[in-house]
Design an enzyme around this catalytic site. Sequence first.
Site, PDB file in Angstrom:
ATOM      1  N   CYS A   1      -1.265  -9.581  20.308  1.00 35.70           N
ATOM      2  CA  CYS A   1      -1.844  -9.547  18.935  1.00 35.70           C
ATOM      3  C   CYS A   1      -1.539 -10.031  17.811  1.00 35.70           C
ATOM      4  O   CYS A   1      -0.519  -9.896  17.730  1.00 35.70           O
ATOM      5  CB  CYS A   1      -1.841  -7.685  19.124  1.00 35.70           C
ATOM      6  SG  CYS A   1      -2.656  -7.168  17.590  1.00 35.70           S
TER       7      CYS A   1
ATOM      8  N   LYS B   1      -3.947  -1.795   5.493  1.00 34.74           N
ATOM      9  CA  LYS B   1      -5.136  -3.011   4.748  1.00 34.74           C
ATOM     10  C   LYS B   1      -5.943  -3.334   5.638  1.00 34.74           C
ATOM     11  O   LYS B   1      -6.758  -3.181   5.651  1.00 34.74           O
ATOM     12  CB  LYS B   1      -4.044  -4.763   4.852  1.00 34.74           C
ATOM     13  CG  LYS B   1      -5.316  -5.219   4.579  1.00 34.74           C
ATOM     14  CD  LYS B   1      -4.149  -6.611   3.787  1.00 34.74           C
ATOM     15  CE  LYS B   1      -5.169  -7.762   3.242  1.00 34.74           C
ATOM     16  NZ  LYS B   1      -6.067  -8.227   3.766  1.00 34.74           N
TER      17      LYS B   1
ATOM     18  N   HIS C   1       3.779   1.473   2.533  1.00 34.91           N
ATOM     19  CA  HIS C   1       4.426   0.519   2.029  1.00 34.91           C
ATOM     20  C   HIS C   1       5.620   2.014   1.490  1.00 34.91           C
ATOM     21  O   HIS C   1       6.953   2.274   0.915  1.00 34.91           O
ATOM     22  CB  HIS C   1       4.076  -0.706   1.545  1.00 34.91           C
ATOM     23  CG  HIS C   1       3.786  -1.321   2.538  1.00 34.91           C
ATOM     24  ND1 HIS C   1       2.681  -1.996   1.942  1.00 34.91           N
ATOM     25  CD2 HIS C   1       4.012  -1.700   3.830  1.00 34.91           C
ATOM     26  CE1 HIS C   1       2.747  -3.340   3.237  1.00 34.91           C
ATOM     27  NE2 HIS C   1       2.851  -2.309   4.121  1.00 34.91           N
TER      28      HIS C   1
ATOM     29  N   HIS D   1       0.750  -0.850   0.353  1.00 35.44           N
ATOM     30  CA  HIS D   1      -0.022  -0.045  -0.266  1.00 35.44           C
ATOM     31  C   HIS D   1       1.173   1.234  -0.302  1.00 35.44           C
ATOM     32  O   HIS D   1       1.989   1.097   0.009  1.00 35.44           O
ATOM     33  CB  HIS D   1      -1.429  -0.087   1.497  1.00 35.44           C
ATOM     34  CG  HIS D   1      -0.714  -0.101   2.383  1.00 35.44           C
ATOM     35  ND1 HIS D   1       0.804   1.040   3.285  1.00 35.44           N
ATOM     36  CD2 HIS D   1      -0.306  -0.827   3.608  1.00 35.44           C
ATOM     37  CE1 HIS D   1       0.313   0.752   4.549  1.00 35.44           C
ATOM     38  NE2 HIS D   1       0.203  -0.665   4.352  1.00 35.44           N
TER      39      HIS D   1
ATOM     40  N   LYS E   1      -5.478   5.558   9.405  1.00 33.39           N
ATOM     41  CA  LYS E   1      -4.416   5.211   8.931  1.00 33.39           C
ATOM     42  C   LYS E   1      -4.644   4.286   7.683  1.00 33.39           C
ATOM     43  O   LYS E   1      -4.961   4.112   7.649  1.00 33.39           O
ATOM     44  CB  LYS E   1      -3.811   4.107  10.242  1.00 33.39           C
ATOM     45  CG  LYS E   1      -2.940   3.149  10.199  1.00 33.39           C
ATOM     46  CD  LYS E   1      -2.551   2.855  11.043  1.00 33.39           C
ATOM     47  CE  LYS E   1      -1.868   1.397  11.104  1.00 33.39           C
ATOM     48  NZ  LYS E   1      -1.841   0.666  12.131  1.00 33.39           N
TER      49      LYS E   1
ATOM     50  N   HIS F   1      -5.184  -2.565  16.627  1.00 32.52           N
ATOM     51  CA  HIS F   1      -6.019  -2.871  15.765  1.00 32.52           C
ATOM     52  C   HIS F   1      -6.832  -3.057  16.271  1.00 32.52           C
ATOM     53  O   HIS F   1      -7.221  -4.258  16.761  1.00 32.52           O
ATOM     54  CB  HIS F   1      -4.720  -4.365  15.602  1.00 32.52           C
ATOM     55  CG  HIS F   1      -3.922  -4.133  14.698  1.00 32.52           C
ATOM     56  ND1 HIS F   1      -2.579  -4.232  15.214  1.00 32.52           N
ATOM     57  CD2 HIS F   1      -3.212  -4.207  13.191  1.00 32.52           C
ATOM     58  CE1 HIS F   1      -1.589  -3.666  14.058  1.00 32.52           C
ATOM     59  NE2 HIS F   1      -2.351  -3.957  13.708  1.00 32.52           N
TER      60      HIS F   1
ATOM     61  N   CYS G   1      -0.112  -7.235  15.098  1.00 26.48           N
ATOM     62  CA  CYS G   1       1.186  -6.065  15.551  1.00 26.48           C
ATOM     63  C   CYS G   1       2.434  -7.386  15.385  1.00 26.48           C
ATOM     64  O   CYS G   1       3.329  -7.269  15.057  1.00 26.48           O
ATOM     65  CB  CYS G   1       1.033  -5.869  16.574  1.00 26.48           C
ATOM     66  SG  CYS G   1       0.656  -3.988  17.190  1.00 26.48           S
TER      67      CYS G   1
ATOM     68  N   CYS H   1      -6.233  -4.361  21.471  1.00 27.89           N
ATOM     69  CA  CYS H   1      -4.728  -3.392  20.997  1.00 27.89           C
ATOM     70  C   CYS H   1      -5.323  -1.892  20.319  1.00 27.89           C
ATOM     71  O   CYS H   1      -6.466  -1.991  19.512  1.00 27.89           O
ATOM     72  CB  CYS H   1      -4.160  -4.547  19.923  1.00 27.89           C
ATOM     73  SG  CYS H   1      -2.582  -3.388  19.117  1.00 27.89           S
TER      74      CYS H   1
HETATM   75  O1  ME8 Z   1       5.829  -4.006  10.477  1.00 26.09           O
HETATM   76  N1  ME8 Z   1       2.895   5.059   6.498  1.00 26.09           N
HETATM   77  O2  ME8 Z   1       5.651  -5.066   8.328  1.00 26.09           O
HETATM   78  P1  ME8 Z   1       3.839  -4.081   8.062  1.00 26.09           P
HETATM   79  C1  ME8 Z   1       3.946   4.849   6.528  1.00 26.09           C
HETATM   80  N2  ME8 Z   1       6.624  -7.110   8.932  1.00 26.09           N
HETATM   81  N3  ME8 Z   1       4.687   3.670   6.687  1.00 26.09           N
HETATM   82  C2  ME8 Z   1       3.768   2.732   7.265  1.00 26.09           C
HETATM   83  C3  ME8 Z   1       2.004   2.995   6.955  1.00 26.09           C
HETATM   84  C4  ME8 Z   1       2.064   4.409   6.688  1.00 26.09           C
HETATM   85  N4  ME8 Z   1       0.221   4.452   6.420  1.00 26.09           N
HETATM   86  N5  ME8 Z   1       2.028   1.333   7.263  1.00 26.09           N
HETATM   87  C5  ME8 Z   1       3.280   1.261   7.249  1.00 26.09           C
HETATM   88  C6  ME8 Z   1       5.864  -5.142   9.503  1.00 26.09           C
HETATM   89  N6  ME8 Z   1       4.788   1.578   6.562  1.00 26.09           N
HETATM   90  C7  ME8 Z   1       6.890  -5.720   9.740  1.00 26.09           C
HETATM   91  C8  ME8 Z   1       8.037  -5.447   9.604  1.00 26.09           C
HETATM   92  S1  ME8 Z   1      10.835  -5.542  10.123  1.00 26.09           S
HETATM   93  C9  ME8 Z   1      11.683  -6.836  10.265  1.00 26.09           C
HETATM   94  C10 ME8 Z   1       9.220  -6.140   9.613  1.00 26.09           C
HETATM   95  C11 ME8 Z   1       5.496   0.933   7.534  1.00 26.09           C
HETATM   96  O3  ME8 Z   1       4.135  -4.635   6.523  1.00 26.09           O
HETATM   97  C12 ME8 Z   1       5.766   0.244   8.817  1.00 26.09           C
HETATM   98  O4  ME8 Z   1       5.815   1.459   9.419  1.00 26.09           O
HETATM   99  O5  ME8 Z   1       3.043  -3.700   8.915  1.00 26.09           O
HETATM  100  C13 ME8 Z   1       7.056  -0.670   8.194  1.00 26.09           C
HETATM  101  O6  ME8 Z   1       8.563   0.226   8.653  1.00 26.09           O
HETATM  102  C14 ME8 Z   1       6.752  -0.730   7.303  1.00 26.09           C
HETATM  103  O7  ME8 Z   1       6.069   0.143   6.558  1.00 26.09           O
HETATM  104  C15 ME8 Z   1       5.567  -2.094   6.431  1.00 26.09           C
HETATM  105  O8  ME8 Z   1       4.562  -2.726   7.811  1.00 26.09           O
END
Ligand code: ME8
Length: 506
Positions: free
Chosen positions: A129, A299, A24, A21, A296, A149, A132, A146
């Site tokens: 959770c 997903k 990311h 998204h 936020k 979530h 998370c 949470c």
């Molecule tokens: O946390 N704005 O995965 P994830 C800015 N798998 N950054 C965002 C965001 C947003 N709205 N949403 C998500 C995970 N991110 C773990 C990480 S690392 C060893 C494991 C950023 O898919 C989030 O902060 O929930 C994170 O750095 C990345 O996208 C992946 O988020």
Amino acid sequence: MTDGKRFYITTAIDYANGPPHLGHALEKVGADAMARYRRLLGQRVHFVMGLDEHGQKVAQTAAQAGVTPQEWTDGIAARFRQAWAELGIGNDDFIRTTEPRHRAAVEEMIRRMQAKGDLYRATYAGYYCVGCEAYKTEDELVDGRCALHPGREIEWMEEEDWFFRLSAYREPLLALIDRVDPPFVQPVARRNEVRRMVEEIKDISVSRSLMPWGIPWPGDPQHTVYVWIDALTNYLSATGFPDPSYTETWPASVHVIGKDITRFHCVYWPAMLMSADVPVQESVWAHGFMTMGGGKISKSAGVSFTLEEAVERHGAEALRFYLLREIPWDGDGSFSFDRFDERYNADLANDLGNLANRVLSMVAKYRDAIVQPAARVELDEHADAAVRQYRAAMDANLLHEGVASAMRLVSQANASVSVAAPWKLAKDPEQAAALDSVLASLVRSLAVAAVLLSPFMPQRMAELWRRLGTGRAEMPLLDGVGAIDPAGWAVEPGEPLFPRYEPAKA
Ligand code: ME8
């Protein structure tokens, strides 16, 4: 960063429970701009991204889709890779936690932590959770759920697990977090929050029983490795660890992550590395969050548009530019299509696109497309100042200020066209030298802007560079920008670089 060693930069590996998204994407284009800036400095860069494929959340999603977790993540991995390629991300590697090279690194980490005496069996009883993939204490819950979530039921877990003696690392972690130069937690404004986490540190459970979608615990296959312990190790597996050659790349110069996962990267991960006698990463850059309409983007929050739609609006390069200009890289920001349209037309179609168009056409019209040798003028001083400001901003990872300093130069160049009025100078043969100076300074400013903006819009800026007719395929390194002299360049006017966006009338 030590001289000669690679600049190793990583992003968080995203959960494979859904397609990429815009949140990311913000992180990936920001890290890509940081990596490209380092290349512009002449550093040897190694840039790694990847996918977090294990854990309960992914297993649940696959089950709902009626496929095996591996089938599910194979499909998602292809979508992530494609999205990053479309956004022009120049990563050197893409690591998936289901790969054998990753499993070998995780097993070695566990073995080393065990040898240190830092792993022990105990009973865990508490909340978990799945959103998370993290344990929660009672006081972290809001209305029994949470806070991040609220749409998910929190789970109560009670099982015999492997624990990591995290509390043994309290003092070395505090020393790391208090280090001034270079700071470990960046932006430094986030340091206190992390410090508080360390002050309250407790041992953590690092295995799960009855959770088959994960890496089996070495020597105790009834358990799988807790997904965060598994995921964090990706940064090391991508260097070839435990092969001794991993030190050619490790330690990482910077882990780029979102502010929601600092606990894992600034507390758990360095403690794991200390336990395993592996050097700790040099720094963590925790960017802020992007919201849409105040909410936020993720997903679980049910986004109302896809990343593809955002790319289609004005193209991938414009999206990269907009995200990094609009959302401060050290804080939070919001995304809106109205604002994106406005920025696209104002900054790219008008300021930069029109400038390029006018300057190239004038050189074609008044000087047969060849830039003449000329004396420097005030605009050249502005260009030099822009490079200095850009460098200071980018060295501090303030990407939005880096873009802004390049765009200030573009505005100054536009202003100098209005003031100098080359079309008037062209009518007066006595003003030939003045006209040469105006045109040369404008072409030079465009060349400087192309270099400064290349980490943000690599393809469009390469095209601008080509049209400037510099006679060299590659842009210079940042150190060489001051010496750019456009005399003799053969410019090529053409189609607008950024066609104006006219919204369809309702
Ligand atoms: O946390 N704005 O995965 P994830 C800015 N798998 N950054 C965002 C965001 C947003 N709205 N949403 C998500 C995970 N991110 C773990 C990480 S690392 C060893 C494991 C950023 O898919 C989030 O902060 O929930 C994170 O750095 C990345 O996208 C992946 O988020």
